[in-house]
Design a protein around this motif. Structure first.
Motif, PDB file in Angstrom:
ATOM      1  N   THR A 399       0.824  -1.213   0.000  1.00  0.00           N
ATOM      2  CA  THR A 399       0.000   0.000   0.000  1.00  0.00           C
ATOM      3  C   THR A 399       0.856   1.261   0.000  1.00  0.00           C
ATOM      4  O   THR A 399       0.613   2.204  -0.770  1.00  0.00           O
ATOM      5  N   ALA A 400       1.876   1.291   0.882  1.00  0.00           N
ATOM      6  CA  ALA A 400       2.753   2.463   0.957  1.00  0.00           C
ATOM      7  C   ALA A 400       3.551   2.639  -0.329  1.00  0.00           C
ATOM      8  O   ALA A 400       3.755   3.768  -0.802  1.00  0.00           O
ATOM      9  N   SER A 401       4.009   1.537  -0.927  1.00  0.00           N
ATOM     10  CA  SER A 401       4.790   1.615  -2.167  1.00  0.00           C
ATOM     11  C   SER A 401       3.950   2.183  -3.304  1.00  0.00           C
ATOM     12  O   SER A 401       4.415   3.035  -4.073  1.00  0.00           O
ATOM     13  N   ILE A 402       2.721   1.721  -3.435  1.00  0.00           N
ATOM     14  CA  ILE A 402       1.838   2.218  -4.498  1.00  0.00           C
ATOM     15  C   ILE A 402       1.584   3.716  -4.321  1.00  0.00           C
ATOM     16  O   ILE A 402       1.625   4.491  -5.289  1.00  0.00           O
ATOM     17  N   ALA A 403       1.338   4.130  -3.079  1.00  0.00           N
ATOM     18  CA  ALA A 403       1.055   5.542  -2.818  1.00  0.00           C
ATOM     19  C   ALA A 403       2.258   6.431  -3.160  1.00  0.00           C
ATOM     20  O   ALA A 403       2.104   7.480  -3.797  1.00  0.00           O
ATOM     21  N   GLN A 406       2.957   6.590  -6.953  1.00  0.00           N
ATOM     22  CA  GLN A 406       2.037   7.506  -7.610  1.00  0.00           C
ATOM     23  C   GLN A 406       2.398   8.963  -7.319  1.00  0.00           C
ATOM     24  O   GLN A 406       2.255   9.843  -8.175  1.00  0.00           O
ATOM     25  N   LEU A 407       2.889   9.200  -6.109  1.00  0.00           N
ATOM     26  CA  LEU A 407       3.191  10.565  -5.682  1.00  0.00           C
ATOM     27  C   LEU A 407       4.486  11.102  -6.282  1.00  0.00           C
ATOM     28  O   LEU A 407       4.568  12.271  -6.667  1.00  0.00           O
ATOM     29  N   THR A 408       5.513  10.239  -6.365  1.00  0.00           N
ATOM     30  CA  THR A 408       6.842  10.709  -6.758  1.00  0.00           C
ATOM     31  C   THR A 408       7.250  10.332  -8.169  1.00  0.00           C
ATOM     32  O   THR A 408       8.167  10.947  -8.726  1.00  0.00           O
ATOM     33  N   LYS A 409       6.635   9.281  -8.739  1.00  0.00           N
ATOM     34  CA  LYS A 409       7.008   8.780 -10.067  1.00  0.00           C
ATOM     35  C   LYS A 409       8.461   8.303 -10.117  1.00  0.00           C
ATOM     36  O   LYS A 409       9.076   8.275 -11.181  1.00  0.00           O
ATOM     37  N   GLN A 410       9.005   7.895  -8.979  1.00  0.00           N
ATOM     38  CA  GLN A 410      10.377   7.404  -8.904  1.00  0.00           C
ATOM     39  C   GLN A 410      10.431   5.922  -9.273  1.00  0.00           C
ATOM     40  O   GLN A 410       9.413   5.233  -9.287  1.00  0.00           O
ATOM     41  N   PRO A 411      11.642   5.386  -9.569  1.00  0.00           N
ATOM     42  CA  PRO A 411      11.769   3.970  -9.925  1.00  0.00           C
ATOM     43  C   PRO A 411      11.270   3.054  -8.811  1.00  0.00           C
ATOM     44  O   PRO A 411      11.413   3.355  -7.627  1.00  0.00           O
ATOM     45  N   LEU A 412      10.717   1.914  -9.211  1.00  0.00           N
ATOM     46  CA  LEU A 412      10.152   0.970  -8.248  1.00  0.00           C
ATOM     47  C   LEU A 412      11.192   0.452  -7.272  1.00  0.00           C
ATOM     48  O   LEU A 412      10.909   0.329  -6.078  1.00  0.00           O
ATOM     49  N   ASP A 413      12.411   0.144  -7.748  1.00  0.00           N
ATOM     50  CA  ASP A 413      13.394  -0.442  -6.840  1.00  0.00           C
ATOM     51  C   ASP A 413      13.792   0.532  -5.742  1.00  0.00           C
ATOM     52  O   ASP A 413      14.006   0.130  -4.589  1.00  0.00           O
ATOM     53  N   TYR A 442       4.594  11.943   5.318  1.00  0.00           N
ATOM     54  CA  TYR A 442       3.539  11.434   6.203  1.00  0.00           C
ATOM     55  C   TYR A 442       3.215   9.972   5.885  1.00  0.00           C
ATOM     56  O   TYR A 442       2.955   9.171   6.800  1.00  0.00           O
ATOM     57  N   ILE A 443       3.245   9.610   4.617  1.00  0.00           N
ATOM     58  CA  ILE A 443       2.989   8.213   4.237  1.00  0.00           C
ATOM     59  C   ILE A 443       4.082   7.306   4.794  1.00  0.00           C
ATOM     60  O   ILE A 443       3.810   6.245   5.370  1.00  0.00           O
ATOM     61  N   LEU A 444       5.330   7.719   4.645  1.00  0.00           N
ATOM     62  CA  LEU A 444       6.442   6.908   5.136  1.00  0.00           C
ATOM     63  C   LEU A 444       6.454   6.875   6.660  1.00  0.00           C
ATOM     64  O   LEU A 444       6.812   5.851   7.265  1.00  0.00           O
ATOM     65  N   ALA A 445       6.050   7.979   7.287  1.00  0.00           N
ATOM     66  CA  ALA A 445       5.964   8.002   8.752  1.00  0.00           C
ATOM     67  C   ALA A 445       4.909   7.015   9.245  1.00  0.00           C
ATOM     68  O   ALA A 445       5.123   6.296  10.233  1.00  0.00           O
ATOM     69  N   ALA A 446       3.762   6.963   8.553  1.00  0.00           N
ATOM     70  CA  ALA A 446       2.721   5.994   8.923  1.00  0.00           C
ATOM     71  C   ALA A 446       3.213   4.566   8.740  1.00  0.00           C
ATOM     72  O   ALA A 446       2.879   3.673   9.528  1.00  0.00           O
ATOM     73  N   THR A 447       4.034   4.343   7.722  1.00  0.00           N
ATOM     74  CA  THR A 447       4.614   3.012   7.506  1.00  0.00           C
ATOM     75  C   THR A 447       5.549   2.637   8.645  1.00  0.00           C
ATOM     76  O   THR A 447       5.543   1.491   9.118  1.00  0.00           O
ATOM     77  N   MET A 448       6.348   3.586   9.104  1.00  0.00           N
ATOM     78  CA  MET A 448       7.225   3.345  10.253  1.00  0.00           C
ATOM     79  C   MET A 448       6.409   3.012  11.494  1.00  0.00           C
ATOM     80  O   MET A 448       6.742   2.096  12.255  1.00  0.00           O
TER      81      MET A 448
END
Length: 481
Positions: A399-403, A406-413, A442-448
């Motif tokens: 879920t966090a990876s997909i978000a 979508q937000l950053t358009k950075q490479p998957l790896d 905030y998304i990464l903080a919620a993941t932590m």
């Protein structure tokens, strides 16, 4: 009711000290659900640390730190993750650094264990409810099934000794690692005060598996220094195996045959993963001129082993992660997702979870009805819990990876690496975290938060109560595989 009885009751209420009233209130909250109480305390600590780090006195330039940066740093500190969106060595003042170090200790010890220690100090005794709270921190199975026998890492009657071991071992291990590091810093040219301060910072960051560094250059001056890297690796390893394992080793390190199944599984699986991880990282990166390929033949294997240990949740790195091959990043993703031992300063799904899943697959391949290892049988409820932990963890990471994708358009790896690093509270980064917009922080903080609180604790807290069913439905087997 007699008047004298009423008077005695009122007098008793009057004699209750504020400390006693606070203890009774906390006891009432904890009695409803230790998991919910832990999440409440944990979240409250994060908000308090956010407020402290937002103060102008916490920043070196005496300016208010933006809310997203203060919140992310507070989350990373209490979760002992090590990811940062500001320069940890230059942004924070002495006050801010002390706040961060205190947060590392609180997060490393664990909320439930810390709450039990506080209760012990307040009441000068450890009651049954406090013992159950501390037991839940060392054995998540009690959250669902109450006191158990087969999977106990520490017996309920030994919780008081475990709490003493947590406090004492933390001080001893961090002090010992600091003593190993300080002379090396003095040789490097640091003055006495800087050497003492930085050595304590390094040791606390290593034992709590955080990965924060006290200097802007980080580990660059010690990239091929066996003494410094070994000292940090020892601190990370001891922090990642878990306090129940340290407790067992302190009691009977001379008699490994008497170690519990939890201790044997934790140590065995951890060592296997470290060795296999080191071999994989070295083989995949030895030809990469930007990482191991630029080092001499003796330094390459040492760096690979150091990085493999850091994937337990250590977070230190002597190479640029973003320069690594995609294959190496994937290997480190898997190692980070597993993490360290239960009731440790490390994150991840835990090494015992992986061991149980492997033993279940092995038993199925052999046609055995039970999972067996070290002359012991593992009950099926442990397997169900292990599957739940992996599924919840994978769902959070996905879920966090997909978000963030979508937000950053950075490479998957790169995205997957930093998300797993956040979930497993590792702290290694490809550089993506520092460039995230506020929404991504905030998304990464919620993941932590989800990774540190623990998937089992989180699931138990969300469940209003354990379902009781007075009947069993008819059995039918679906086709699987």
């Amino acid at each position: 009711m007699p008047a004298n009885t009423t008077s005695r009751g009122l007098a008793h209420e009057v004699r209750r000290t504020p400390l006693r009233r606070i203890r009774d209130f906390i006891d009432f909250l904890a009695s409803t659900s230790s998991a919910r109480f832990a999440i409440l305390v944990f979240s409250s600590l994060i908000l308090i640390w956010t407020l402290l780090l937002s103060l102008p006195i916490s920043a070196r330039d005496r300016q208010v730190t933006p809310l997203a940066d203060a919140f992310f740093t507070a989350m990373s500190t209490i979760c002992v993750t090590g990811l940062s969106v500001v320069d940890m060595a230059t942004h924070w003042s002495t006050f801010g650094t002390v706040v961060i170090l205190l947060g590392l200790q609180i997060g490393g010890i664990g909320v439930l264990t810390l709450a039990s220690i506080m209760g012990l100090v307040v009441s000068r005794r450890l009651g049954l409810r406090q013992k159950l709270m501390a037991a839940s921190d060392s054995n998540p199975l009690r959250l669902h099934h109450g006191p158990v026998v087969e999977a106990q890492a520490v017996r309920l009657g030994e919780i008081g000794g475990l709490l003493a071991t947590v406090a004492i071992s933390s001080l001893i291990i961090e002090g010992a690692v600091a003593l190993l590091i300080a002379p090396r810093l003095l040789v490097e040219g640091a003055d006495l005060w800087s050497a003492v301060w930085q050595s304590f910072y390094w040791s606390a960051s290593a034992f709590t598996n955080t990965g924060f560094t006290p200097t802007p250059e980080g580990l660059a001056p010690f990239a091929t220094d066996p003494w410094m890297l070994s000292s940090l690796a020892i601190g990370v390893f001891l922090g990642s195996i878990g306090f129940p394992v340290i407790f067992a080793l302190a009691r009977g390190w001379r008699t490994p045959k008497r170690w519990s199944l939890h201790v044997k599984l934790t140590l065995t699986t951890t060592l296997i993963l470290i060795v296999l991880g080191a071999i994989a990282i070295y083989v995949l990166e030895v030809s990469n001129a930007a990482t191991l390929g630029a080092q001499d033949p003796a330094a390459g294997p040492m760096t690979a082993t150091f990085l493999s240990i850091m994937t337990r949740s250590g977070g230190f790195s002597t190479v640029n992660i973003s320069e690594m091959n995609g294959s190496t990043l994937l290997v480190m993703d898997m190692l980070m997702f597993v993490g360290g031992g239960s009731a440790s300063t490390a994150g991840g799904i835990k090494v015992t979870t992986l061991a149980v899943l492997f033993l279940a697959a092995l038993a199925e391949a052999r046609g055995d009805s039970d999972m067996q290892i070290f002359d012991r049988r593992i009950p099926t409820d442990v397997l169900r819990l292990s599957v739940s932990v992996v599924l919840w963890g994978a769902t959070i990471v996905a879920t966090a990876s997909i978000a963030i994708l979508q937000l950053t358009k950075q490479p998957l790896d790169f995205v997957l690496f930093d998300v797993i690093s956040a979930f497993a509270t590792v702290g290694l980064s490809t550089g993506l975290t520092a460039e995230l917009p506020d929404a991504g922080k905030y998304i990464l903080a919620a993941t932590m938060w989800a990774g540190r609180v623990g998937t089992v604790t989180l699931a138990a807290a969300l469940a209003a109560s354990q379902r009781r069913q007075l009947f069993r439905r008819a059995e039918e087997r679906p086709i699987v595989g």
